[in-house]
Design a protein around this motif. Structure first.
Motif, PDB file in Angstrom:
ATOM      1  N   PRO A   1       0.828  -1.436  -0.072  1.00 35.88           N
ATOM      2  CA  PRO A   1       0.002  -0.138   0.131  1.00 35.88           C
ATOM      3  C   PRO A   1       0.783   1.209  -0.043  1.00 35.88           C
ATOM      4  O   PRO A   1       0.322   2.373  -0.276  1.00 35.88           O
ATOM      5  N   THR A   2       2.121   1.387   0.429  1.00 36.81           N
ATOM      6  CA  THR A   2       2.891   2.580   0.222  1.00 36.81           C
ATOM      7  C   THR A   2       4.327   2.294  -0.329  1.00 36.81           C
ATOM      8  O   THR A   2       5.128   3.261  -0.007  1.00 36.81           O
ATOM      9  N   ARG A   3       4.430   1.481  -1.068  1.00 40.87           N
ATOM     10  CA  ARG A   3       5.676   1.242  -1.606  1.00 40.87           C
ATOM     11  C   ARG A   3       5.520   1.001  -3.268  1.00 40.87           C
ATOM     12  O   ARG A   3       4.801   0.269  -3.569  1.00 40.87           O
ATOM     13  N   ALA A   4       6.343   1.424  -4.096  1.00 41.04           N
ATOM     14  CA  ALA A   4       6.352   1.020  -5.526  1.00 41.04           C
ATOM     15  C   ALA A   4       7.759   1.358  -6.237  1.00 41.04           C
ATOM     16  O   ALA A   4       8.510   1.985  -5.643  1.00 41.04           O
ATOM     17  N   VAL A   5       7.835   0.507  -7.135  1.00 46.23           N
ATOM     18  CA  VAL A   5       9.269   0.211  -7.654  1.00 46.23           C
ATOM     19  C   VAL A   5       9.149   1.090  -9.048  1.00 46.23           C
ATOM     20  O   VAL A   5       7.990   1.123  -9.814  1.00 46.23           O
ATOM     21  N   VAL A   6      10.032   1.792  -9.235  1.00 48.68           N
ATOM     22  CA  VAL A   6      10.245   2.954 -10.276  1.00 48.68           C
ATOM     23  C   VAL A   6      10.303   2.284 -11.667  1.00 48.68           C
ATOM     24  O   VAL A   6      11.275   1.439 -11.720  1.00 48.68           O
ATOM     25  N   LEU A   7       9.397   2.211 -12.636  1.00 44.10           N
ATOM     26  CA  LEU A   7       9.740   1.524 -13.951  1.00 44.10           C
ATOM     27  C   LEU A   7      10.128   2.307 -15.171  1.00 44.10           C
ATOM     28  O   LEU A   7      10.302   1.878 -16.207  1.00 44.10           O
TER      29      LEU A   7
END
Length: 291
Positions: free
Chosen positions: A143-149
């Motif tokens: 819910p609070t982390r994302a990987v930069v693509l």
């Protein structure tokens, strides 16, 4: 309420308006501790926790967030649980983070102490919002982390960085009719080990550049055309913006994310597939992992 507590509350509000998070955090925590059972106790603990979140003081945000969350009802979407989940995730306290998301009301998350890694859909992240505010696409893994693509071009971030992001959308991007929320970066949770390069390539057709994209996309690497970056005003960035993918032609500066030997090998393979019309310049380092 006692007169001195009213004065303290006013002091807390003034500190908040001034962005003096340390003082605001102290004041609201003091108010809550001095007035157990007050109708405002949960809000005061929440404000104290939020002030320390703004300071990136995660141990204090976690402790104060627990106090705020203990006074609100689970399963009702209370933001106290969300901020507790952020603080716990920042500290890699997975048991607390998982329980916070469950108590917030998110389905499909089980209690436990293992790292929370899943697929929570596509997302856009506003990197380094206080300075460049570059918006990139990402894959949400909790819910609070994302990987930069994307390969960031305007700030010191890298393809593959794991970003801790806020929970309230601050704009949206619309791709093929589907809205995707934009969340502001809080901090870099885990730094990518991939360096960023710039290289000039030349090819006459969009199909040539598409082939280069496919070569890099076939592995865990990144590639972007410099021309893909659009400069927009702050108002539009925080609003709803339709986007579409374009493939470049001609001579372009490409931004790459891959180990040096991989980048050189893929570029050489791409050039040698059509040497009569494709050229590749020299790699230039943009961002390299720390030794």
């Amino acid at each position: 309420m006692r007169e001195q507590d009213v004065a303290l509350w006013n002091e807390g509000d003034q500190a908040w308006e001034a962005g003096d998070w340390a003082r605001a955090g102290r004041v609201f925590a003091d108010l809550a501790a001095r007035n157990p059972g007050d109708a405002n106790e949960a809000a005061w603990w929440f404000n104290a926790a939020l002030a320390h979140k703004n300071l990136r003081d995660w141990p204090s945000a976690l402790e104060l967030g627990r106090r705020a969350a203990a006074l609100v009802e689970p399963g009702t979407g209370e933001p106290a649980f969300w901020n507790l989940g952020i603080a716990a995730t920042a500290l890699r306290d997975w048991a607390t983070a998982r329980q916070a998301w469950i108590d917030f009301g998110i389905d499909g998350i089980d209690p436990g102490e293992d790292s929370l890694e899943g697929y929570f859909g596509p997302v856009c992240i506003r990197l380094d919002p206080a300075t460049t505010g570059e918006v990139v696409w990402g894959r949400r893994i909790c819910p609070t982390r994302a990987v930069v693509l994307n390969v960031p071009m305007a700030c010191d971030r890298r393809f593959g960085d794991v970003i801790l992001h806020d929970g309230v959308p601050d704009g949206e991007r619309v791709l093929n009719g589907h809205p995707v929320p934009v969340f502001d970066e809080i901090e870099v949770w885990q730094r990518s080990e991939l360096p960023t390069w710039a290289v000039e390539v030349s090819a006459p057709d969009a199909s040539d550049h598409e082939a280069l994209h496919k070569l890099f996309a076939s592995g865990k690497w990144g590639v972007e055309a410099g021309s893909a970056m659009n400069i927009i005003c702050e108002c539009c960035s925080h609003g709803s913006l339709a986007v579409r993918r374009t493939v470049p032609t001609g001579t372009r500066t490409m931004w790459l994310a891959a180990p040096a030997d991989v980048a050189r090998d893929l570029l050489a393979r791409w050039r040698d597939e059509a040497p009569d019309r494709r050229t590749v310049g020299k790699l230039h380092t943009i961002s390299a992992p720390s030794a």
